[in-house]
Design a protein around this motif. Structure first.
Motif, PDB file in Angstrom:
ATOM      1  N   VAL A 235     -39.283 -39.547  19.386  1.00  0.00           N
ATOM      2  CA  VAL A 235     -40.747 -39.661  19.910  1.00  0.00           C
ATOM      3  C   VAL A 235     -41.427 -40.475  19.071  1.00  0.00           C
ATOM      4  CG1 VAL A 235     -43.113 -38.462  20.247  1.00  0.00           C
ATOM      5  CG2 VAL A 235     -40.994 -37.642  21.400  1.00  0.00           C
ATOM      6  N   PHE A 236     -41.018 -40.321  17.553  1.00  0.00           N
ATOM      7  CA  PHE A 236     -41.545 -41.050  16.611  1.00  0.00           C
ATOM      8  C   PHE A 236     -40.783 -42.413  16.284  1.00  0.00           C
ATOM      9  CE2 PHE A 236     -42.280 -36.459  16.456  1.00  0.00           C
ATOM     10  CZ  PHE A 236     -43.632 -36.446  16.374  1.00  0.00           C
ATOM     11  N   SER A 237     -40.123 -43.190  17.058  1.00  0.00           N
ATOM     12  CA  SER A 237     -39.149 -44.119  16.629  1.00  0.00           C
ATOM     13  C   SER A 237     -40.342 -45.431  16.421  1.00  0.00           C
ATOM     14  CB  SER A 237     -38.208 -44.595  17.730  1.00  0.00           C
ATOM     15  OG  SER A 237     -38.829 -45.091  18.958  1.00  0.00           O
ATOM     16  N   SER A 238     -41.571 -45.566  17.031  1.00  0.00           N
ATOM     17  CA  SER A 238     -42.213 -46.653  16.636  1.00  0.00           C
ATOM     18  C   SER A 238     -42.712 -46.583  15.091  1.00  0.00           C
ATOM     19  CB  SER A 238     -43.417 -46.645  17.473  1.00  0.00           C
ATOM     20  OG  SER A 238     -44.330 -45.547  17.350  1.00  0.00           O
ATOM     21  N   THR A 239     -42.750 -45.468  14.539  1.00  0.00           N
ATOM     22  CA  THR A 239     -43.035 -45.236  13.064  1.00  0.00           C
ATOM     23  C   THR A 239     -41.799 -45.212  12.154  1.00  0.00           C
ATOM     24  OG1 THR A 239     -44.793 -43.553  13.865  1.00  0.00           O
ATOM     25  CG2 THR A 239     -44.198 -43.503  11.480  1.00  0.00           C
ATOM     26  N   VAL A 240     -40.695 -44.744  12.623  1.00  0.00           N
ATOM     27  CA  VAL A 240     -39.463 -44.982  11.731  1.00  0.00           C
ATOM     28  C   VAL A 240     -38.555 -45.062  12.590  1.00  0.00           C
ATOM     29  CG1 VAL A 240     -39.505 -42.429  11.472  1.00  0.00           C
ATOM     30  CG2 VAL A 240     -38.503 -43.733   9.622  1.00  0.00           C
ATOM     31  N   PRO A 241     -37.112 -45.941  12.221  1.00  0.00           N
ATOM     32  CA  PRO A 241     -35.994 -45.569  12.757  1.00  0.00           C
ATOM     33  C   PRO A 241     -35.391 -44.082  12.978  1.00  0.00           C
ATOM     34  CG  PRO A 241     -36.184 -47.579  11.417  1.00  0.00           C
ATOM     35  CD  PRO A 241     -37.141 -46.621  11.024  1.00  0.00           C
ATOM     36  N   VAL A 242     -34.888 -43.924  14.051  1.00  0.00           N
ATOM     37  CA  VAL A 242     -34.465 -42.615  14.329  1.00  0.00           C
ATOM     38  C   VAL A 242     -33.064 -42.436  14.933  1.00  0.00           C
ATOM     39  CG1 VAL A 242     -34.479 -40.313  15.465  1.00  0.00           C
ATOM     40  CG2 VAL A 242     -36.537 -41.400  14.475  1.00  0.00           C
ATOM     41  N   ILE A 243     -32.047 -41.751  14.312  1.00  0.00           N
ATOM     42  CA  ILE A 243     -30.576 -41.851  14.854  1.00  0.00           C
ATOM     43  C   ILE A 243     -30.445 -40.341  15.446  1.00  0.00           C
ATOM     44  CG2 ILE A 243     -28.089 -41.813  14.603  1.00  0.00           C
ATOM     45  CD1 ILE A 243     -28.500 -44.416  12.937  1.00  0.00           C
ATOM     46  N   THR A 244     -30.199 -40.034  16.575  1.00  0.00           N
ATOM     47  CA  THR A 244     -30.274 -38.720  17.033  1.00  0.00           C
ATOM     48  C   THR A 244     -28.766 -38.470  17.349  1.00  0.00           C
ATOM     49  OG1 THR A 244     -32.244 -38.826  18.278  1.00  0.00           O
ATOM     50  CG2 THR A 244     -30.570 -37.039  18.826  1.00  0.00           C
ATOM     51  N   LEU A 245     -28.379 -37.109  16.840  1.00  0.00           N
ATOM     52  CA  LEU A 245     -27.088 -36.639  17.139  1.00  0.00           C
ATOM     53  C   LEU A 245     -27.030 -35.450  18.017  1.00  0.00           C
ATOM     54  CD1 LEU A 245     -25.763 -36.531  13.303  1.00  0.00           C
ATOM     55  CD2 LEU A 245     -25.778 -38.356  14.985  1.00  0.00           C
ATOM     56  N   GLY A 246     -26.458 -35.530  18.892  1.00  0.00           N
ATOM     57  CA  GLY A 246     -26.579 -34.483  20.031  1.00  0.00           C
ATOM     58  C   GLY A 246     -25.047 -34.119  20.627  1.00  0.00           C
ATOM     59  N   SER A 247     -24.851 -32.995  21.712  1.00  0.00           N
ATOM     60  CA  SER A 247     -23.645 -32.739  22.241  1.00  0.00           C
ATOM     61  C   SER A 247     -23.910 -32.100  23.474  1.00  0.00           C
ATOM     62  CB  SER A 247     -22.604 -32.124  21.447  1.00  0.00           C
ATOM     63  OG  SER A 247     -22.956 -30.746  21.153  1.00  0.00           O
ATOM     64  N   ILE A 248     -22.845 -31.696  24.267  1.00  0.00           N
ATOM     65  CA  ILE A 248     -22.895 -30.750  25.204  1.00  0.00           C
ATOM     66  C   ILE A 248     -22.615 -29.399  24.653  1.00  0.00           C
ATOM     67  CG2 ILE A 248     -22.859 -32.630  26.960  1.00  0.00           C
ATOM     68  CD1 ILE A 248     -19.708 -31.302  27.354  1.00  0.00           C
ATOM     69  N   SER A 249     -22.249 -29.117  23.572  1.00  0.00           N
ATOM     70  CA  SER A 249     -21.572 -28.071  23.147  1.00  0.00           C
ATOM     71  C   SER A 249     -22.606 -26.824  23.222  1.00  0.00           C
ATOM     72  CB  SER A 249     -21.359 -27.997  21.629  1.00  0.00           C
ATOM     73  OG  SER A 249     -20.334 -29.200  21.478  1.00  0.00           O
ATOM     74  N   LYS A 250     -23.795 -26.968  22.954  1.00  0.00           N
ATOM     75  CA  LYS A 250     -24.768 -25.451  22.746  1.00  0.00           C
ATOM     76  C   LYS A 250     -25.597 -25.424  24.056  1.00  0.00           C
ATOM     77  CE  LYS A 250     -23.201 -25.495  18.394  1.00  0.00           C
ATOM     78  NZ  LYS A 250     -22.084 -24.747  18.007  1.00  0.00           N
ATOM     79  N   ARG A 251     -26.026 -26.288  24.721  1.00  0.00           N
ATOM     80  CA  ARG A 251     -27.071 -26.073  25.833  1.00  0.00           C
ATOM     81  C   ARG A 251     -26.249 -25.856  26.966  1.00  0.00           C
ATOM     82  NH1 ARG A 251     -31.629 -29.792  28.985  1.00  0.00           N
ATOM     83  NH2 ARG A 251     -33.077 -27.956  29.535  1.00  0.00           N
ATOM     84  N   TRP A 252     -24.902 -26.331  27.035  1.00  0.00           N
ATOM     85  CA  TRP A 252     -23.996 -26.058  28.189  1.00  0.00           C
ATOM     86  C   TRP A 252     -22.770 -25.005  27.715  1.00  0.00           C
ATOM     87  CZ3 TRP A 252     -26.577 -30.661  28.346  1.00  0.00           C
ATOM     88  CH2 TRP A 252     -26.865 -31.205  29.478  1.00  0.00           C
TER      89      TRP A 252
END
Length: 418
Positions: A235-252
């Motif tokens: 959401v804040f990438s206009s302020t600072v560069p962001v690299i998100t790490l995610g997976s299907i491991s936990k929610r699914w």
């Protein structure tokens, strides 16, 4: 005369298990006394994999998506190094639902679970003299991978009295001209906290002032059950560069399927100009890929909204978090600074002054395993000595049994007062 051989192992790898949750839990499990005539059930309150418990079984539509992809015969070949195009598109659309802009498929890179995503990012940052800022307590896999790549690690505090918020002043004091990035984990592992929108905005502003980008580990994204809702750092990438790490491991609840991703939020093309994006692509060219048929299942897995399943998972986590918090309040030598609001964990302080024959948190966990067959992760494994990380994501009845055994253990080892 004895043959001389020129090879020897990497000393860095020989020490790696000391920074591994798996390595420490294996060591603790080794203290369980096995009695074939009267076996005790092992109660696992130490790791973040509830998939074996019926109340956390994944949704049948996810299984169908994988089975259909496999049966289709379309996903038997090698995948592109960045990932199957349809899967990248589906994940971009999935993540964009929570963002004020639209991610493109080219912003998504598929990985062998979130662990490989961490491995890739710490490798990308590995230049001479570089350092990275990590949370304490935190997930020490980041340290293990950084150390392996020759990147210095520095630790900023998460403040228990403030719901485990980042100590922003302390963070800024750690940074210098060689600091390249900071890591936040939200929802929190190991603390069970969820950062507010306002706090994340301050994190973004601080990172911008320091000239670093934010690595946002959001593998527990949307697993929230308290007052703060999940807000992605992108959401804040206009302020600072962001690299998100995610997976299907936990929610699914499918950690064994090993499908994760890296997402670049680079509104101002800062990461592209710094060739961070090129480095990610180049790393993927020389590394292993997630199974192609799992990638092929992602569009259907995400398209099936599964809202009832997601709600049930969160409700179950809320129930187990309540059980955990309330039962821990009954144990005199343990203090829980805040009720968990997300992920699957809670961090608690262990007051050794009330215990008669316990040296430290590791000794506590080893003796607990030996006497009660209850497995808990010592805080030293997440950078917080003489604390404990307790997993509440198991069957509620098993959780209650485990916490009752923990209470009995603490009473048995309580220091005798004259």
């Amino acid at each position: 005369m004895e043959q001389k051989w020129n090879f020897k192992p990497s000393s860095t790898l020989l020490d790696a298990s000391s920074l591994s949750v798996r390595g420490v839990l294996t060591r603790i499990m080794g203290h369980i006394e096995t009695d074939t005539n009267n076996p005790k059930p092992v109660i696992p309150l130490g790791h973040g994999d509830p998939s074996a418990f019926p109340c956390f079984s994944t949704t049948p539509s996810a299984v169908d998506a994988v089975a259909n992809a496999l049966r289709s015969g379309k996903f038997n070949s090698y995948a592109p190094c960045v990932g199957v195009a349809s899967a990248r598109k589906a994940i971009a659309e999935y993540m964009s639902q929570d963002l004020p802009y639209t991610l493109l498929p080219d912003d998504i890179y598929l990985t062998n679970g979130c662990s490989q995503a961490i491995e890739i990012i710490t490798s990308v940052l590995a230049r001479s003299g570089a350092n990275i800022l990590l949370p304490k307590p935190g997930y020490l896999f980041y340290e293990a991978r950084a150390v392996f790549n020759g990147v210095e690690t520095r630790y900023f505090d998460l403040v228990p009295e403030k719901g485990w918020e980042v100590d922003l002043d302390g963070l800024a004091a750690l940074s210098d001209e060689n600091t390249v990035a900071m890591v936040i984990v939200n929802p929190g592992n190991p603390c069970g906290n969820v950062f507010s929108y306002e706090h994340l905005a301050k994190v973004a502003e601080t990172a911008k002032k320091l000239g670093i980008f934010v690595i946002a580990d959001e593998v527990y994204g949307h697993l929230t059950f308290g007052s703060n809702k999940f807000v992605p750092m992108g959401v804040f990438s206009s302020t600072v560069p962001v690299i998100t790490l995610g997976s299907i491991s936990k929610r699914w609840v499918v950690p064994g399927w090993r499908l994760g991703w890296i997402a670049t939020h680079d509104s101002n093309d800062i990461l592209k100009r710094a060739k961070v994006v090129d480095s990610i692509k180049n790393y993927l060219d020389i590394s292993t890929d997630p199974a192609t048929f799992i990638q092929g299942a992602i569009p259907d897995l995400i398209a099936n909204k599964n809202e009832d399943f997601f709600l049930k998972t969160v409700e179950t986590l809320k129930t187990t978090a309540d059980i955990c918090y309330n039962k821990l309040k009954e144990i005199k030598c343990i203090t829980c600074p805040s009720k968990p609001e997300g992920s699957m964990f809670v961090m608690v302080n262990l007051d050794l002054s009330q215990l008669g024959d316990i040296k430290d948190d590791l000794d506590f966990c080893c003796k607990l395993a030996k006497e009660e067959s209850v497995i808990i992760l010592p805080g030293c494994t997440v950078g917080f000595k003489n604390w404990l990380r307790i997993t509440h994501a198991i069957e509620p009845s098993s959780l209650e049994d485990g916490l009752d055994k923990l209470k009995s253990f603490c009473k048995r080892h309580a220091k005798q007062m004259n």
